[in-house]
Write a protein that holds these residues in place. Structure first.
Motif, PDB file in Angstrom:
ATOM      1  N   ASP A  90      41.313 146.902 132.318  1.00  0.00           N
ATOM      2  CA  ASP A  90      41.537 148.122 131.550  1.00  0.00           C
ATOM      3  C   ASP A  90      41.214 148.001 130.057  1.00  0.00           C
ATOM      4  N   PHE A  91      41.205 146.766 129.532  1.00  0.00           N
ATOM      5  CA  PHE A  91      40.972 146.590 128.104  1.00  0.00           C
ATOM      6  C   PHE A  91      39.886 145.555 127.811  1.00  0.00           C
ATOM      7  N   GLY A  92      39.187 145.087 128.861  1.00  0.00           N
ATOM      8  CA  GLY A  92      38.245 143.996 128.697  1.00  0.00           C
ATOM      9  C   GLY A  92      36.889 144.401 128.148  1.00  0.00           C
ATOM     10  N   ILE A  93      36.322 143.518 127.330  1.00  0.00           N
ATOM     11  CA  ILE A  93      34.970 143.683 126.796  1.00  0.00           C
ATOM     12  C   ILE A  93      34.160 142.446 127.182  1.00  0.00           C
TER      13      ILE A  93
ATOM     14  N   ILE B   5      35.365 137.684 129.624  1.00  0.00           N
ATOM     15  CA  ILE B   5      35.901 139.005 129.312  1.00  0.00           C
ATOM     16  C   ILE B   5      37.000 138.842 128.260  1.00  0.00           C
ATOM     17  N   THR B   6      36.814 139.505 127.118  1.00  0.00           N
ATOM     18  CA  THR B   6      37.817 139.448 126.064  1.00  0.00           C
ATOM     19  C   THR B   6      38.687 140.694 126.103  1.00  0.00           C
ATOM     20  N   VAL B   7      40.000 140.499 126.149  1.00  0.00           N
ATOM     21  CA  VAL B   7      40.941 141.615 126.134  1.00  0.00           C
ATOM     22  C   VAL B   7      40.994 142.172 124.713  1.00  0.00           C
ATOM     23  N   ASP B   8      40.636 143.431 124.562  1.00  0.00           N
ATOM     24  CA  ASP B   8      40.511 144.035 123.239  1.00  0.00           C
ATOM     25  C   ASP B   8      41.868 144.520 122.729  1.00  0.00           C
TER      26      ASP B   8
ATOM     27  N   ASP C 152      44.330 124.769 128.426  1.00  0.00           N
ATOM     28  CA  ASP C 152      43.987 123.362 128.666  1.00  0.00           C
ATOM     29  C   ASP C 152      43.040 123.216 129.859  1.00  0.00           C
ATOM     30  N   GLN C 153      43.188 124.100 130.837  1.00  0.00           N
ATOM     31  CA  GLN C 153      42.318 124.087 132.015  1.00  0.00           C
ATOM     32  C   GLN C 153      41.002 124.808 131.756  1.00  0.00           C
ATOM     33  N   GLU C 154      40.839 125.313 130.517  1.00  0.00           N
ATOM     34  CA  GLU C 154      39.627 126.019 130.075  1.00  0.00           C
ATOM     35  C   GLU C 154      39.368 127.283 130.898  1.00  0.00           C
ATOM     36  N   LYS C 155      40.439 127.886 131.378  1.00  0.00           N
ATOM     37  CA  LYS C 155      40.313 129.163 132.087  1.00  0.00           C
ATOM     38  C   LYS C 155      40.370 130.337 131.118  1.00  0.00           C
ATOM     39  N   ILE C 156      41.020 130.121 129.972  1.00  0.00           N
ATOM     40  CA  ILE C 156      41.090 131.152 128.943  1.00  0.00           C
ATOM     41  C   ILE C 156      40.904 130.500 127.578  1.00  0.00           C
ATOM     42  N   SER C 157      40.631 131.325 126.588  1.00  0.00           N
ATOM     43  CA  SER C 157      40.683 130.892 125.190  1.00  0.00           C
ATOM     44  C   SER C 157      41.340 132.016 124.407  1.00  0.00           C
ATOM     45  N   ILE C 158      41.928 131.673 123.277  1.00  0.00           N
ATOM     46  CA  ILE C 158      42.640 132.654 122.460  1.00  0.00           C
ATOM     47  C   ILE C 158      42.177 132.526 121.023  1.00  0.00           C
ATOM     48  N   HIS C 159      41.766 133.659 120.441  1.00  0.00           N
ATOM     49  CA  HIS C 159      41.318 133.664 119.051  1.00  0.00           C
ATOM     50  C   HIS C 159      41.903 134.892 118.368  1.00  0.00           C
ATOM     51  N   LYS C 160      42.701 134.659 117.327  1.00  0.00           N
ATOM     52  CA  LYS C 160      43.339 135.734 116.576  1.00  0.00           C
ATOM     53  C   LYS C 160      44.094 136.687 117.506  1.00  0.00           C
TER      54      LYS C 160
ATOM     55  N   LYS D 148      43.638 137.447 120.488  1.00  0.00           N
ATOM     56  CA  LYS D 148      42.853 138.092 121.538  1.00  0.00           C
ATOM     57  C   LYS D 148      42.507 137.052 122.594  1.00  0.00           C
ATOM     58  N   ILE D 149      42.810 137.379 123.841  1.00  0.00           N
ATOM     59  CA  ILE D 149      42.610 136.453 124.954  1.00  0.00           C
ATOM     60  C   ILE D 149      41.263 136.706 125.614  1.00  0.00           C
ATOM     61  N   THR D 150      40.515 135.657 125.860  1.00  0.00           N
ATOM     62  CA  THR D 150      39.275 135.725 126.624  1.00  0.00           C
ATOM     63  C   THR D 150      39.463 134.989 127.942  1.00  0.00           C
ATOM     64  N   VAL D 151      39.215 135.691 129.036  1.00  0.00           N
ATOM     65  CA  VAL D 151      39.248 135.078 130.362  1.00  0.00           C
ATOM     66  C   VAL D 151      37.811 134.702 130.706  1.00  0.00           C
ATOM     67  N   HIS D 152      37.559 133.410 130.888  1.00  0.00           N
ATOM     68  CA  HIS D 152      36.183 132.944 131.038  1.00  0.00           C
ATOM     69  C   HIS D 152      35.562 133.348 132.373  1.00  0.00           C
ATOM     70  N   ASP D 153      36.334 133.374 133.429  1.00  0.00           N
ATOM     71  CA  ASP D 153      35.819 133.767 134.739  1.00  0.00           C
ATOM     72  C   ASP D 153      36.943 134.466 135.500  1.00  0.00           C
ATOM     73  N   PRO D 154      37.052 135.796 135.368  1.00  0.00           N
ATOM     74  CA  PRO D 154      38.151 136.524 136.006  1.00  0.00           C
ATOM     75  C   PRO D 154      38.200 136.336 137.522  1.00  0.00           C
ATOM     76  N   VAL D 155      37.042 136.275 138.177  1.00  0.00           N
ATOM     77  CA  VAL D 155      37.019 136.097 139.633  1.00  0.00           C
ATOM     78  C   VAL D 155      37.641 134.771 140.009  1.00  0.00           C
ATOM     79  N   MET D 156      37.247 133.721 139.328  1.00  0.00           N
ATOM     80  CA  MET D 156      37.793 132.397 139.616  1.00  0.00           C
ATOM     81  C   MET D 156      39.285 132.342 139.294  1.00  0.00           C
ATOM     82  N   LEU D 157      39.683 132.993 138.200  1.00  0.00           N
ATOM     83  CA  LEU D 157      41.089 133.014 137.831  1.00  0.00           C
ATOM     84  C   LEU D 157      41.917 133.728 138.904  1.00  0.00           C
TER      85      LEU D 157
END
Length: 229
Positions: A165-168, A174-177, A205-213, A215-224
């Motif tokens: 719903d909020f991903g870019i 995919i970064t949650v906006d 730590d598992q490199e499934k997501i990253s967080i910057h300021k 804002k959360i980025t999910v690197h591979d939503p399908v795999m997650l």
């Protein structure tokens, strides 16, 4: 020949513009802003106005007698809410607790003006129905999220809803906006800030997501999603 209503929906006349024209000169739409965490309306408040979300995100929740608060929807920009009295045809009190999940800007219109607009514009009911359909789908997803007993599954399911719903999309996934605090996420999934912080750290730590300021980025939503399916 009768002229069409001035607020008729057309491809170049989005819902926000229609919403602004719903009010008469006596009861014009009101623009309001709310800081994160501020209440827009409480359960039991009179259902006197309908809302259109211009900017930000709004959390709808139900509060039960035991004091437990359950999130049922997280509304994004261009959503309408506060329409229950229109559907029931009764001037019922508010059923949900509506809170600014992020800083928000919205328009509100008296219910009487919305009823007049619905009578004058045959296209408007279908637009509102589409918006409500999206709300129902997300509510079902939130209920499914809260059905998970372990907090890791709840968190992952919630992150997938946010991506939807909020991903870019970007080169990293995919970064949650939305700028999300750990406390806000904890409140949405019925957890604690400490638990959410730990679980987000594990996913990072598992490199499934990253967080910057915030804002959360999910690197591979399908795999997650497959990790807890």
């Amino acid at each position: 020949m009768v002229s069409p209503p001035p607020n008729r929906l057309t491809p170049d006349n989005p819902l926000s513009a229609v919403f602004r024209h719903m009010g008469s000169g006596v009861f014009p739409p009101v623009t309001e802003t709310f800081d994160r965490g501020k209440t827009i309306f409480f359960p039991g408040d009179p259902a006197e106005r309908m809302y259109f979300l211009i900017k930000g995100a709004v959390k709808l929740s139900r509060v039960y007698e035991a004091g437990e608060e359950i999130t049922v929807a997280l509304l994004r920009e261009n959503s309408v809410f506060g329409v229950l009295s229109l559907l029931t045809k009764q001037r019922s009190d508010r059923f949900y607790h509506a809170v600014a999940f992020t800083p928000v800007e919205l328009l509100s219109v008296p219910i009487e003006q919305v009823e007049k607009a619905l009578q004058n514009d045959p296209d408007l009911p279908m637009v509102l129905l589409r918006g409500l359909s999206s709300r129902i789908i997300q509510t079902e997803m939130m209920i499914e999220t809260l059905a998970h007993r372990d907090m890791e599954s709840r968190l992952i399911s919630f992150l997938l809803i946010l991506c939807r719903d909020f991903g870019i999309p970007n080169g990293n996934g995919i970064t949650v906006d939305l700028k999300l605090s750990h406390q806000a996420i904890a409140e949405a999934i019925g957890s604690t800030r400490v638990t959410v912080t730990r679980l987000l750290g594990d996913l990072r730590d598992q490199e499934k997501i990253s967080i910057h300021k915030k804002k959360i980025t999910v690197h591979d939503p399908v795999m997650l999603g497959q990790s807890f399916a």
